[in-house]
Write a protein that holds these residues in place. Structure first.
Motif, PDB file in Angstrom:
ATOM      1  N   THR A   7     -51.496  48.296  39.235  1.00  0.00           N
ATOM      2  CA  THR A   7     -49.968  48.995  40.225  1.00  0.00           C
ATOM      3  C   THR A   7     -50.795  49.639  40.866  1.00  0.00           C
ATOM      4  O   THR A   7     -52.528  49.916  40.849  1.00  0.00           O
ATOM      5  CB  THR A   7     -48.866  49.777  39.551  1.00  0.00           C
ATOM      6  N   VAL A   8     -50.077  50.348  41.982  1.00  0.00           N
ATOM      7  CA  VAL A   8     -51.207  50.958  42.921  1.00  0.00           C
ATOM      8  C   VAL A   8     -50.918  52.192  42.690  1.00  0.00           C
ATOM      9  O   VAL A   8     -50.448  52.774  41.849  1.00  0.00           O
ATOM     10  CB  VAL A   8     -49.996  51.464  44.648  1.00  0.00           C
ATOM     11  N   ALA A   9     -52.326  52.275  42.384  1.00  0.00           N
ATOM     12  CA  ALA A   9     -52.717  54.330  41.765  1.00  0.00           C
ATOM     13  C   ALA A   9     -52.812  55.240  43.695  1.00  0.00           C
ATOM     14  O   ALA A   9     -51.501  56.745  42.707  1.00  0.00           O
ATOM     15  CB  ALA A   9     -53.910  54.575  41.144  1.00  0.00           C
ATOM     16  N   ASP A  10     -53.033  55.054  44.160  1.00  0.00           N
ATOM     17  CA  ASP A  10     -53.219  56.049  45.379  1.00  0.00           C
ATOM     18  C   ASP A  10     -53.324  54.805  47.061  1.00  0.00           C
ATOM     19  O   ASP A  10     -53.776  53.420  46.749  1.00  0.00           O
ATOM     20  CB  ASP A  10     -54.120  56.755  45.265  1.00  0.00           C
ATOM     21  N   CYS A  11     -52.852  55.215  47.753  1.00  0.00           N
ATOM     22  CA  CYS A  11     -53.247  54.926  49.223  1.00  0.00           C
ATOM     23  C   CYS A  11     -53.050  55.112  50.702  1.00  0.00           C
ATOM     24  O   CYS A  11     -52.897  56.665  50.286  1.00  0.00           O
ATOM     25  CB  CYS A  11     -51.848  53.440  48.989  1.00  0.00           C
ATOM     26  N   THR A  65     -48.504  54.346  60.967  1.00  0.00           N
ATOM     27  CA  THR A  65     -48.090  56.003  62.088  1.00  0.00           C
ATOM     28  C   THR A  65     -47.831  56.995  60.279  1.00  0.00           C
ATOM     29  O   THR A  65     -48.331  58.180  60.669  1.00  0.00           O
ATOM     30  CB  THR A  65     -46.947  55.862  62.510  1.00  0.00           C
ATOM     31  N   GLU A  66     -47.040  56.265  59.458  1.00  0.00           N
ATOM     32  CA  GLU A  66     -46.685  57.172  58.074  1.00  0.00           C
ATOM     33  C   GLU A  66     -46.434  56.571  57.545  1.00  0.00           C
ATOM     34  O   GLU A  66     -46.045  55.384  57.185  1.00  0.00           O
ATOM     35  CB  GLU A  66     -45.463  57.482  58.933  1.00  0.00           C
ATOM     36  N   ILE A  67     -47.055  56.807  55.953  1.00  0.00           N
ATOM     37  CA  ILE A  67     -47.093  56.154  55.170  1.00  0.00           C
ATOM     38  C   ILE A  67     -45.636  57.926  53.540  1.00  0.00           C
ATOM     39  O   ILE A  67     -46.524  58.789  54.121  1.00  0.00           O
ATOM     40  CB  ILE A  67     -48.096  55.884  54.323  1.00  0.00           C
ATOM     41  N   GLY A  68     -44.563  56.999  53.207  1.00  0.00           N
ATOM     42  CA  GLY A  68     -43.808  58.010  52.515  1.00  0.00           C
ATOM     43  C   GLY A  68     -44.025  57.007  51.211  1.00  0.00           C
ATOM     44  O   GLY A  68     -43.354  56.224  51.025  1.00  0.00           O
ATOM     45  N   ASP A  69     -44.530  57.639  50.017  1.00  0.00           N
ATOM     46  CA  ASP A  69     -44.276  57.066  48.683  1.00  0.00           C
ATOM     47  C   ASP A  69     -43.552  57.652  47.855  1.00  0.00           C
ATOM     48  O   ASP A  69     -42.702  58.808  47.941  1.00  0.00           O
ATOM     49  CB  ASP A  69     -45.447  58.127  47.892  1.00  0.00           C
ATOM     50  N   LEU A  70     -42.701  56.560  47.884  1.00  0.00           N
ATOM     51  CA  LEU A  70     -41.536  56.593  47.410  1.00  0.00           C
ATOM     52  C   LEU A  70     -41.831  56.305  45.471  1.00  0.00           C
ATOM     53  O   LEU A  70     -40.548  56.294  45.129  1.00  0.00           O
ATOM     54  CB  LEU A  70     -40.468  55.583  47.161  1.00  0.00           C
ATOM     55  N   GLY A  71     -42.206  56.559  44.710  1.00  0.00           N
ATOM     56  CA  GLY A  71     -42.262  56.216  43.637  1.00  0.00           C
ATOM     57  C   GLY A  71     -42.767  54.978  42.829  1.00  0.00           C
ATOM     58  O   GLY A  71     -44.045  53.927  42.399  1.00  0.00           O
ATOM     59  N   TYR A  72     -41.598  53.998  43.181  1.00  0.00           N
ATOM     60  CA  TYR A  72     -41.532  52.824  42.897  1.00  0.00           C
ATOM     61  C   TYR A  72     -42.565  51.762  44.525  1.00  0.00           C
ATOM     62  O   TYR A  72     -42.573  50.450  44.068  1.00  0.00           O
ATOM     63  CB  TYR A  72     -40.075  51.998  42.839  1.00  0.00           C
ATOM     64  N   GLY A  73     -42.435  52.501  44.923  1.00  0.00           N
ATOM     65  CA  GLY A  73     -42.839  51.726  46.405  1.00  0.00           C
ATOM     66  C   GLY A  73     -43.006  52.657  47.496  1.00  0.00           C
ATOM     67  O   GLY A  73     -43.107  54.012  47.635  1.00  0.00           O
ATOM     68  N   LEU A  74     -43.146  52.122  49.041  1.00  0.00           N
ATOM     69  CA  LEU A  74     -44.080  52.796  49.815  1.00  0.00           C
ATOM     70  C   LEU A  74     -43.306  52.375  50.596  1.00  0.00           C
ATOM     71  O   LEU A  74     -42.838  51.690  51.018  1.00  0.00           O
ATOM     72  CB  LEU A  74     -45.273  52.576  49.989  1.00  0.00           C
TER      73      LEU A  74
END
Length: 98
Positions: A7-11, A65-74
């Motif tokens: 799964t995604v660890a970091d982005c 322009t922006e990335i918000g990490d919601l836990g289950y997705g971005l």
């Protein structure tokens, strides 16, 4: 033995904001172009635009322009002002062919 899918660890956005750089829990580094992400948005607004035949076929020069990490997705915002899309982490990996 239990198999666990990566799964995604970091982005983060690339330096030129033209791609999402993703690192997985398995150590893979993946790049997903911003245009591919924008074209793949599944929010209600984009889904309706596709249904009505109003969705663009391309987004040349689109930038993240922006990335918000919601836990289950971005939640990814784009330079065209679109910020409604939520990209579940498994969906991001599928867009990258993983």
């Amino acid at each position: 033995m239990t198999l666990v899918a990566p799964t995604v660890a970091d982005c983060e956005a690339s330096a030129d904001l033209a791609a999402l750089l993703v690192r997985t829990t398995k150590g893979d580094a993946i790049s997903v172009p911003a245009e591919q992400l924008r074209l793949s948005c599944k929010c209600a607004h984009c889904t309706r635009a596709r249904f009505d035949g109003r969705f663009p076929v391309a987004f040349p020069g689109i930038a993240i322009t922006e990335i918000g990490d919601l836990g289950y997705g971005l939640n990814i915002s784009f330079s065209d002002g679109h910020n409604r899309g939520i990209y579940p982490k498994p969906y991001l990996l599928s867009l990258a062919g993983r």
